[in-house]
Write a protein that holds these residues in place. Structure first.
Motif, short mmCIF file in Angstrom:
data_model
loop_
_atom_site.label_atom_id
_atom_site.label_comp_id
_atom_site.label_asym_id
_atom_site.label_seq_id
_atom_site.Cartn_x
_atom_site.Cartn_y
_atom_site.Cartn_z
N ALA A 188 -19.48 4.17 11.47
CA ALA A 188 -19.94 5.24 10.58
C ALA A 188 -21.15 5.94 11.17
O ALA A 188 -21.96 5.33 11.88
N ARG A 189 -21.29 7.22 10.87
CA ARG A 189 -22.39 8.01 11.43
C ARG A 189 -23.75 7.44 11.05
O ARG A 189 -24.69 7.45 11.84
N GLU A 190 -23.89 6.95 9.82
CA GLU A 190 -25.19 6.45 9.39
C GLU A 190 -25.57 5.13 10.06
O GLU A 190 -26.72 4.69 9.97
N ASP A 191 -24.62 4.49 10.75
CA ASP A 191 -24.90 3.22 11.43
C ASP A 191 -25.06 3.38 12.94
O ASP A 191 -25.38 2.39 13.61
N GLN A 192 -24.86 4.57 13.46
CA GLN A 192 -24.78 4.72 14.91
C GLN A 192 -26.13 4.61 15.62
O GLN A 192 -26.17 4.38 16.82
N GLU A 193 -27.22 4.76 14.92
CA GLU A 193 -28.54 4.60 15.54
C GLU A 193 -29.05 3.17 15.42
O GLU A 193 -29.61 2.62 16.37
N ARG A 194 -28.85 2.56 14.27
CA ARG A 194 -29.45 1.24 14.04
C ARG A 194 -28.72 0.12 14.76
O ARG A 194 -29.28 -0.97 14.91
N ILE A 195 -27.49 0.34 15.24
CA ILE A 195 -26.75 -0.75 15.88
C ILE A 195 -27.37 -1.15 17.21
O ILE A 195 -27.04 -2.22 17.75
N PHE A 196 -28.29 -0.35 17.76
CA PHE A 196 -28.95 -0.70 19.01
C PHE A 196 -30.23 -1.50 18.79
O PHE A 196 -30.92 -1.82 19.75
N ALA A 197 -30.55 -1.81 17.54
CA ALA A 197 -31.73 -2.60 17.24
C ALA A 197 -31.35 -4.08 17.17
O ALA A 197 -30.18 -4.45 17.05
N ARG A 198 -32.35 -4.93 17.24
CA ARG A 198 -32.10 -6.37 17.20
C ARG A 198 -31.53 -6.80 15.85
O ARG A 198 -32.00 -6.37 14.80
N PHE A 199 -30.52 -7.64 15.92
CA PHE A 199 -29.90 -8.29 14.76
C PHE A 199 -29.18 -7.30 13.84
O PHE A 199 -28.77 -7.68 12.75
N TYR A 216 -28.23 -4.29 21.59
CA TYR A 216 -29.67 -4.23 21.80
C TYR A 216 -30.01 -4.54 23.26
O TYR A 216 -30.83 -3.85 23.89
N ILE A 217 -29.39 -5.57 23.81
CA ILE A 217 -29.63 -5.93 25.21
C ILE A 217 -29.15 -4.82 26.14
O ILE A 217 -29.80 -4.48 27.13
N ALA A 218 -28.01 -4.21 25.83
CA ALA A 218 -27.51 -3.10 26.63
C ALA A 218 -28.49 -1.92 26.57
O ALA A 218 -28.74 -1.25 27.58
N HIS A 219 -29.03 -1.66 25.40
CA HIS A 219 -29.98 -0.56 25.22
C HIS A 219 -31.24 -0.80 26.05
O HIS A 219 -31.74 0.11 26.74
N VAL A 220 -31.77 -2.02 26.02
CA VAL A 220 -32.99 -2.33 26.76
C VAL A 220 -32.74 -2.24 28.26
O VAL A 220 -33.59 -1.77 29.02
N ALA A 221 -31.57 -2.69 28.72
CA ALA A 221 -31.25 -2.62 30.15
C ALA A 221 -31.19 -1.17 30.63
O ALA A 221 -31.69 -0.84 31.71
N ALA A 222 -30.59 -0.30 29.85
CA ALA A 222 -30.53 1.11 30.24
C ALA A 222 -31.92 1.73 30.27
O ALA A 222 -32.27 2.47 31.20
N ARG A 223 -32.73 1.44 29.26
CA ARG A 223 -34.08 2.00 29.22
C ARG A 223 -34.94 1.48 30.36
O ARG A 223 -35.78 2.22 30.90
N ALA A 224 -34.76 0.22 30.74
CA ALA A 224 -35.57 -0.35 31.82
C ALA A 224 -35.32 0.35 33.14
O ALA A 224 -36.18 0.33 34.03
#
Length: 312
Positions: A188-199, A216-224
């Motif tokens: 869902a559109r309202e969930d597409q941002e928060r799914i990259f946060a922990r837990f 979350y781990i994938a997001h941190v790896a890309a940002r690093a």
């Protein structure tokens, strides 16, 4: 004796009440990871020893024993990766500090990760396609990119509802793009941002397992690596996770500014008169010139020195 709010000593500073659920969950996961990791490490060492012995004498190893060793290897590997993910919940997603960069060929790495991700469900291997025009080589931390790709592929296998999964790798002059697309339930559109946060999870825990740490781990790896990850999805239409990574690390701002300033040619100083060249020594080296402020300071020192030498 019952204490009411009016009876609280005003000299005691008020402590703000905050929600410690996330911290308690992190502490529990780290403790559990420590307790699980110790026997898993011991079992992995014993498994490697057993596999080495069976490879030395394959004629004495039954076929069923070799198949069981392969199953043990896959399942213990899953437990080891689960422990690593639990550790990342406390330590910020990945190891602290800059990534350890080396040349990494992304297409080959994706194929290796894919073989690991589908090891426990070989039937899904035929439903996954990898498209790439050629090798894509970048300066990345191999372990970080491997972990990121693993979680994206695992996420597609989990929520793809058994439908085909496509993986695309492409590169421009300066960036690489990885797209993992499934045709499952979607987000869902309202969930597409928060799914990259922990837990964070967009599905009920009762139906799907997991800790909510993979994306979350994938997001941190890309940002690093100076990159970014995003998702394009609609409910019932699948999801496409898109990762953009720079092929080479960015230079620091100060280094770029220094190189730009050095590239600007400075004007040629006018030639000095012949009298200015008399201050050279025997070796032909010119004596260093002092700025005007230094000359004034030197003159003041000489005056003070002369006053001290005068007879009283």
């Amino acid at each position: 004796m019952t204490a009411f709010l009016d009876d609280v000593d005003p000299r005691i500073p008020a402590v703000p009440i905050r929600d410690d659920t996330a911290r308690i969950r992190e502490d529990f996961l780290v403790l559990a990871a420590h307790e699980i990791r110790t026997p898993v490490t011991s079992l992995l060492l014993q498994l490697q020893l057993t596999k080495r012995m069976s490879q030395r004498e394959p004629e004495k190893t039954p076929a069923w024993a070799a198949a069981m060793l392969a199953v043990f290897d896959r399942q213990l590997g899953r437990l080891a990766r689960l422990c690593d993910d639990m550790f990342q919940a406390r330590h910020g997603g990945l190891a602290r500090g800059a990534p350890t960069r080396e040349p990494v060929e992304l297409v080959g790495l994706i194929r290796e990760v894919l073989a690991t991700a589908v090891a426990h469900r070989p039937a899904a291997y035929g439903a996954i396609s990898v498209a790439a025009e050629g090798p894509v080589i970048g300066w990345w931390d191999r372990s970080h990119i491997e972990r990121m790709a693993f979680h994206l592929i695992k996420n597609a296998l989990t929520f793809g509802e058994g439908k085909p999964i496509s993986i695309e790798v492409r590169a421009t002059r300066a960036r690489a793009r990885l797209i993992v697309r499934d045709r499952g339930m979607g987000i869902a559109r309202e969930d597409q941002e928060r799914i990259f946060a922990r837990f964070e999870r967009a599905v009920p825990v009762e139906r799907f397992g997991g800790l909510g740490l993979g994306l979350y781990i994938a997001h941190v790896a890309a940002r690093a690596h100076g990159g970014a990850i995003r998702v394009e999805s609609e409910l019932g239409c699948g999801a496409a996770f898109i990762v953009d990574l720079p092929l080479a690390p960015r230079r620091p701002q100060r280094v770029r500014a220094a190189r730009r300033s050095s590239s600007i040619s400075s004007p040629i100083p006018p030639s000095r008169p012949a009298r200015a060249r008399r201050g050279r020594g025997a070796g032909g080296a010119r004596a260093p010139e002092l700025p005007l402020g230094a000359h004034l300071k030197l003159a003041q020192v000489k005056q003070v020195h002369q006053r001290l030498l005068r007879p009283h």
